[in-house]
Design a protein around this motif. Structure first.
Motif, PDB file in Angstrom:
ATOM      1  N   UNK A  60       0.859  -1.179   0.000  1.00  9.89           N
ATOM      2  CA  UNK A  60       0.000   0.000   0.000  1.00  9.89           C
ATOM      3  C   UNK A  60       0.899   1.235   0.000  1.00  9.89           C
ATOM      4  N   UNK A  61       0.796   2.057  -1.051  1.00  2.00           N
ATOM      5  CA  UNK A  61       1.688   3.207  -1.169  1.00  2.00           C
ATOM      6  C   UNK A  61       1.489   4.220  -0.044  1.00  2.00           C
ATOM      7  N   UNK A  62       0.367   4.140   0.651  1.00  2.00           N
ATOM      8  CA  UNK A  62       0.166   5.033   1.788  1.00  2.00           C
ATOM      9  C   UNK A  62       1.108   4.699   2.939  1.00  2.00           C
ATOM     10  N   UNK A  63       1.653   3.482   2.915  1.00  2.00           N
ATOM     11  CA  UNK A  63       2.576   3.070   3.973  1.00  2.00           C
ATOM     12  C   UNK A  63       4.017   3.436   3.648  1.00  2.00           C
ATOM     13  N   UNK A  64       4.248   4.101   2.525  1.00  2.00           N
ATOM     14  CA  UNK A  64       5.612   4.433   2.108  1.00  2.00           C
ATOM     15  C   UNK A  64       6.200   5.500   3.028  1.00  2.00           C
ATOM     16  N   UNK A  65       7.334   5.202   3.624  1.00  2.00           N
ATOM     17  CA  UNK A  65       7.993   6.140   4.534  1.00  2.00           C
ATOM     18  C   UNK A  65       9.436   6.418   4.152  1.00  2.00           C
ATOM     19  N   UNK A  66       9.964   5.684   3.170  1.00  2.00           N
ATOM     20  CA  UNK A  66      11.386   5.783   2.856  1.00  2.00           C
ATOM     21  C   UNK A  66      11.609   5.491   1.383  1.00  2.00           C
ATOM     22  N   UNK A  67      12.477   6.245   0.737  1.00  2.00           N
ATOM     23  CA  UNK A  67      12.791   6.014  -0.672  1.00  2.00           C
ATOM     24  C   UNK A  67      14.309   5.910  -0.840  1.00  2.00           C
TER      25      UNK A  67
END
Length: 510
Positions: free
Chosen positions: A275-282
């Motif tokens: 889920x892209x809403x859970x993205x916290x780091x790139x």
């Protein structure tokens, strides 16, 4: 190109001198955005330099006064380097690497800007390099080729005569035909012979042109195009020491390519959540180890560096080591995560250390010590009171690169006002210099107490001048945040730095 030896910038360790500048604009000349330099890279020998710009062009430079790098390496090991000759480069060639594109499926414009350049190898006089924009990587071969011309026709060129007709001693013309009673035919053929040469039956031999090679010209040819493998913008490419593979990284994935195969890549890192809403780091940068072909490292927007070992698994969803400095208690603020994002990482020549650059600092890591960097260098400490202003004008998201000297004794990075900073990183060194990328540089030096492993260097804070675009250093000089030096590279075998200020390329040596 311009060169001067009389401009010196004295530092504690090295005496830096201005060497050359390419593309410096005249006073009042407006710089076009397509001409702004966006990538710099030396080849392994340092005799060739490549730059990429926002217009998708790659420009190559060649060193004129090539040196014996073996002798110079001995100088770097302890002898006096001040007697080294000024390195001189000349323009070699340029070519259009990328063109602007439009992705009709995603309604997305793809800029031609060159994000990264990496040299591959040089063989049989030909140079190979990789260049990439946001979506497509290309492998280029640049070599000298003879220009062939047609000459020695063995037939003299037509010569104009006084009556306007063409004549020539070797140009056959049709003789006047003899007819019994064909005056009309006779006039028609005579008219033809007066206007155009016409072969005669009296030609005794066939004359062919000769093709010969005269001068040579550099020709750039795209050998392979590596495309359709990244959904997000490519931020880095890196060659493997095996000479056969390379990696390309975007915000969420790192792909492994074979140099000879352009239609297939292997995904070795994937941090995209379900889920892209859970993205916290790139992912912000990735680089192969200089000598171990199975090891690579990548940095993240949360200030961490992960070391990967390709021998463990095909998909590196885990890491062998995590380099991350723990936060001091109570030190968090709204800007903590933003300024912690690492914009660039570089392995040292031996591979033992990794240099990382975040917005405020340079950090030197020992890959065998994962809890704390061995040295931290404060680059933008004077900006701490202005972080709110830098956030509002998006300057806080600027991506500064970093580099190490070939001997690993010094590190460098860019700053604002077209300044770049050089630090000594050997134990006990207090070497620190702030140099301006200009033909007539203003000396800006800030001395700090001696640094030891795990110690933090400091810079005096500057007085706040509201929300304008300027700050003041301890010398009373103003900082201009609209002029930023993002890209620079250190010569692999000498104390020589090349840096890009807008569309100008400046070179310094010590």
């Amino acid at each position: 190109m311009e060169g001067e030896d009389d401009v010196h910038m004295a530092t504690e360790g090295l005496d830096w001198k201005f060497s050359q500048v390419f593309g410096e604009p005249a006073a009042g000349e407006e710089v076009q955005e397509v001409d702004i330099i966006s990538a710099i890279e030396f080849d392994k020998s340092g005799d060739h330099l490549a730059t990429g710009d926002c217009g998708g062009r790659v420009v190559l430079f060649e060193r004129i006064n090539k040196t014996d790098h073996a002798d110079h390496r001995r100088d770097l090991d302890g002898m006096d380097c001040s007697s080294s000759r000024r390195p001189e480069y000349r323009y070699k060639t340029e070519f259009q690497s990328h063109e602007p594109e439009f992705d009709y499926l995603k309604s997305l414009e793809i800029e031609e800007k060159i994000n990264h350049i990496r040299w591959c190898h040089t063989a049989n006089g030909a140079m190979f390099l990789l260049s990439t924009n946001d979506k497509t990587i290309k492998c280029w071969k640049v070599q000298e080729k003879k220009i062939k011309k047609i000459c020695h026709m063995n037939i003299e060129p037509p010569k104009p005569t006084s009556n306007g007709f063409v004549s020539g001693s070797n140009v056959p013309t049709m003789s006047k035909p003899h007819t019994a009673n064909g005056d009309g035919i006779d006039k028609h053929l005579r008219c033809m012979s007066d206007n155009v040469p016409f072969p005669s039956w009296r030609v005794s031999s066939l004359h062919l042109p000769m093709v010969t090679g005269h001068e040579t010209s550099l020709v750039a040819r795209c050998r392979r195009t590596y495309a359709h493998a990244h959904d997000y913008h490519i931020n880095s490419i890196s060659n493997n020491s095996d000479g056969e593979t390379f990696i390309s990284g975007d915000d969420l994935r790192i792909n492994l390519w074979n140099m000879e195969i352009s239609n297939q890549s292997f995904n070795i890192v994937d941090v995209k959540p379900a889920n892209m809403e859970d993205l916290t780091e790139v992912i912000t940068s990735a680089e192969f180890h200089p000598s171990h072909c199975h090891m690579l490292a990548y940095s993240s927007s949360k200030g961490s560096i992960r070391l990967l070992d390709l021998r463990q698994s095909a998909l590196c969803d885990g890491h062998s080591k995590l380099l991350k400095e723990h936060e001091a208690p109570g030190a968090r603020s709204f800007f903590t995560d933003i300024i912690a994002s690492i914009s660039d990482i570089k392995f040292s020549k031996g591979g033992r250390h990794i240099l990382s650059r975040d917005y405020m600092t340079l950090k030197l890591w020992d890959i065998n010590m994962d809890s704390v960097p061995v040295a931290t260098f404060q680059v933008h400490e004077y900006l701490r009171p202005k972080l709110c202003d830098m956030y509002e004008n998006d300057s806080i998201f600027d991506k500064f690169e970093c580099c190490l000297s070939g001997d690993g004794q010094r590190v460098a990075t860019g700053s604002y006002s077209n300044l770049f900073r050089v630090f000594g990183c050997s134990e006990g060194s207090s070497e620190e210099a702030t140099l301006e990328a200009t033909k007539n540089p203003t000396r800006r030096q800030i001395q700090t107490p001696p640094r030891f492993p795990r110690s933090l260097g400091t810079l005096p804070r500057v007085s706040r001048r509201g929300s304008d675009n300027l700050g003041i250093d301890i010398n009373g000089s103003s900082y201009d945040f609209s002029r930023k030096l993002l890209h620079l590279a250190w010569h692999p075998n000498e104390n020589s730095i090349v840096c890009a200020a807008s569309n100008s390329l400046y070179m310094y040596y010590a």
